[in-house]
Scaffold this motif. Structure first.
Motif, mmCIF file in Angstrom:
data_model
loop_
_atom_site.group_PDB
_atom_site.id
_atom_site.type_symbol
_atom_site.label_atom_id
_atom_site.label_comp_id
_atom_site.label_asym_id
_atom_site.label_seq_id
_atom_site.Cartn_x
_atom_site.Cartn_y
_atom_site.Cartn_z
ATOM 1 N N LYS A 1 0.860 -1.181 0.000
ATOM 2 C CA LYS A 1 0.000 0.000 0.000
ATOM 3 C C LYS A 1 0.891 1.223 0.000
ATOM 4 O O LYS A 1 1.847 1.307 0.777
ATOM 5 N N LEU A 2 0.579 2.178 -0.882
ATOM 6 C CA LEU A 2 1.375 3.395 -1.028
ATOM 7 C C LEU A 2 0.470 4.609 -1.103
ATOM 8 O O LEU A 2 -0.656 4.524 -1.615
ATOM 9 N N PRO A 3 0.938 5.752 -0.625
ATOM 10 C CA PRO A 3 0.134 6.972 -0.715
ATOM 11 C C PRO A 3 -0.187 7.313 -2.165
ATOM 12 O O PRO A 3 0.561 6.981 -3.086
ATOM 13 N N THR B 1 0.999 0.280 6.941
ATOM 14 C CA THR B 1 0.493 -0.009 8.291
ATOM 15 C C THR B 1 -0.969 0.379 8.451
ATOM 16 O O THR B 1 -1.558 0.131 9.507
ATOM 17 N N THR B 2 -1.564 0.972 7.422
ATOM 18 C CA THR B 2 -2.987 1.338 7.469
ATOM 19 C C THR B 2 -3.856 0.365 6.681
ATOM 20 O O THR B 2 -5.045 0.627 6.477
ATOM 21 N N LEU B 3 -3.292 -0.737 6.221
ATOM 22 C CA LEU B 3 -4.065 -1.713 5.445
ATOM 23 C C LEU B 3 -5.297 -2.184 6.213
ATOM 24 O O LEU B 3 -5.224 -2.490 7.409
ATOM 25 N N GLN B 4 -6.417 -2.254 5.510
ATOM 26 C CA GLN B 4 -7.670 -2.734 6.083
ATOM 27 C C GLN B 4 -8.068 -4.041 5.405
ATOM 28 O O GLN B 4 -7.801 -4.239 4.220
ATOM 29 N N ALA C 1 6.832 -7.487 11.279
ATOM 30 C CA ALA C 1 7.377 -6.586 12.302
ATOM 31 C C ALA C 1 6.805 -5.177 12.195
ATOM 32 O O ALA C 1 7.040 -4.345 13.082
ATOM 33 N N LEU C 2 6.045 -4.892 11.126
ATOM 34 C CA LEU C 2 5.545 -3.537 10.892
ATOM 35 C C LEU C 2 4.280 -3.214 11.666
ATOM 36 O O LEU C 2 3.804 -2.080 11.612
ATOM 37 N N GLY C 3 3.704 -4.184 12.370
ATOM 38 C CA GLY C 3 2.540 -3.898 13.197
ATOM 39 C C GLY C 3 1.412 -4.885 12.995
ATOM 40 O O GLY C 3 1.446 -5.747 12.111
#
Length: 342
Positions: free
Chosen positions: A54-56, A111-114, A138-140
């Protein structure tokens, strides 16, 4: 041949040449990240290679997508959203001064993946292989949950799964890494790592190993590979062997055990490398091994391809291994003298 990788791609800002952070007036800009590096290597060998992340939606996120496309990576499944791309700063070491990395990756878009943003069953349609690294969980928690969904879909699709253990102390503790990683090994067919990764990520401690001693106890690494295979039931285990004489000169080889041609651990040819950029060398090894296991006649040839490929990577600035399969084959079967080609 379709291979899928999933993880974070970051903006890489490196000091020019061998400058230190405190003296740098500018930075060289590129992109990189474990699974993205593997995807690029495979694309260079002619594999249909997909990178999922996921990228901005802003211009820096688009620059990362464009960079992947430039080298032939398919970006069809990249999700757009979130506010920022992770960054890492690199100071390249020399001689007795080691390289240093500083991360600035908190709150990165991945880290905002839904749940539901990635249709993993669609991603794995027609795929033969899925690769991930220990950096991704490890990213959350959200990334960890998405990885598990990917692994479950890969199992449904009967896709071969490989992991590069890649323990990163700056991202999580040994205790958290082992709790998470050991559970995920149930989904893994091919395990790649080194002695530190095995100990920190999986709690399997090698005996008599000292990478900084300038020499290797091959029997200790062979036993480590066998122990990993016995403990987790992997189809194959590959251990990279680095002899660190200095930040500039390293020995490089690998060892492998599997259910086919290397039931007794096999060690590859050894290369002595004058390092240009060692970042991404493990990813180059993983990409070479995946290609080798898909395309070569036997496991030993696959391992030799992976070691030669990752040897060449360490002569190239940047994260990506920008070599062709033909160039790797030439090193595998030649002297590696580095003579000018005219």
């Amino acid at each position: 041949m379709k291979v899928v990788t999933f993880g974070e791609i970051m903006l890489r800002l490196s000091t020019p040449g061998f400058s230190r952070f405190v003296q740098a007036a500018s930075f060289d800009v590129t992109f990189g990240g474990g699974e993205a590096n593997v995807a690029v290597a495979l694309a260079a060998y002619g594999v249909e290679s997909y990178f999922v992340t996921k990228l901005p939606a802003h211009e820096i996120g688009q620059a990362a997508v464009n960079h992947l496309r430039r080298f032939g990576v398919r970006t069809d499944y990249i999700v757009r959203g979130g506010e920022r791309i992770g960054i890492y700063f690199l100071e390249t070491g020399a001689s007795q001064r080691p390289s240093k990395v500083i991360y600035d990756r908190a709150h990165a878009a991945i880290t905002t993946l839904q749940q539901g943003e990635i249709d993993w069953d669609r991603v794995f349609e027609g795929a033969q292989w899925f690769h991930w690294t220990g950096i991704t969980p490890a990213l959350g928690e959200r990334v960890r949950a998405e990885l598990r969904r990917a692994l479950e879909a890969a199992r449904r699709a009967r896709v071969t799964v490989s992991v590069d253990l890649n323990y990163r102390a700056k991202l999580w503790s040994v205790e958290e890494a082992q709790q998470v990683m050991r559970a995920l090994m149930d989904y893994v067919d091919i395990c790649i790592g080194n002695e530190e990764d095995a100990e920190k990520s999986l709690g399997v401690r090698p005996q008599g190993v000292d990478v900084e001693a300038g020499k290797l106890d091959e029997a200790a690494y062979a036993e480590l590979a066998l122990e990993l295979k016995r403990t987790f039931g992997f189809q194959a285990v590959a251990i990279t062997l680095r002899e660190s004489y200095s930040a500039s000169i390293n020995g490089w080889s690998a060892l492998m055990v599997d259910n086919r041609d290397c039931q007794t651990p096999y060690r590859s040819r050894r290369y002595q490398i004058h390092l240009v950029d060692r970042v991404g060398s493990g990813d180059a090894f993983a990409g070479g091994l995946i290609y080798g296991l898909l395309m070569k006649n036997n496991t030993r040839e696959a391992l030799e391809f992976a070691v030669a490929a990752s040897c060449l990577k360490q002569t190239i600035p940047g994260d990506f291994n920008l070599v062709s399969a033909g160039e790797v084959e030439k090193l595998m079967h030649g002297s590696g003298s580095g003579r000018v080609e005219r």
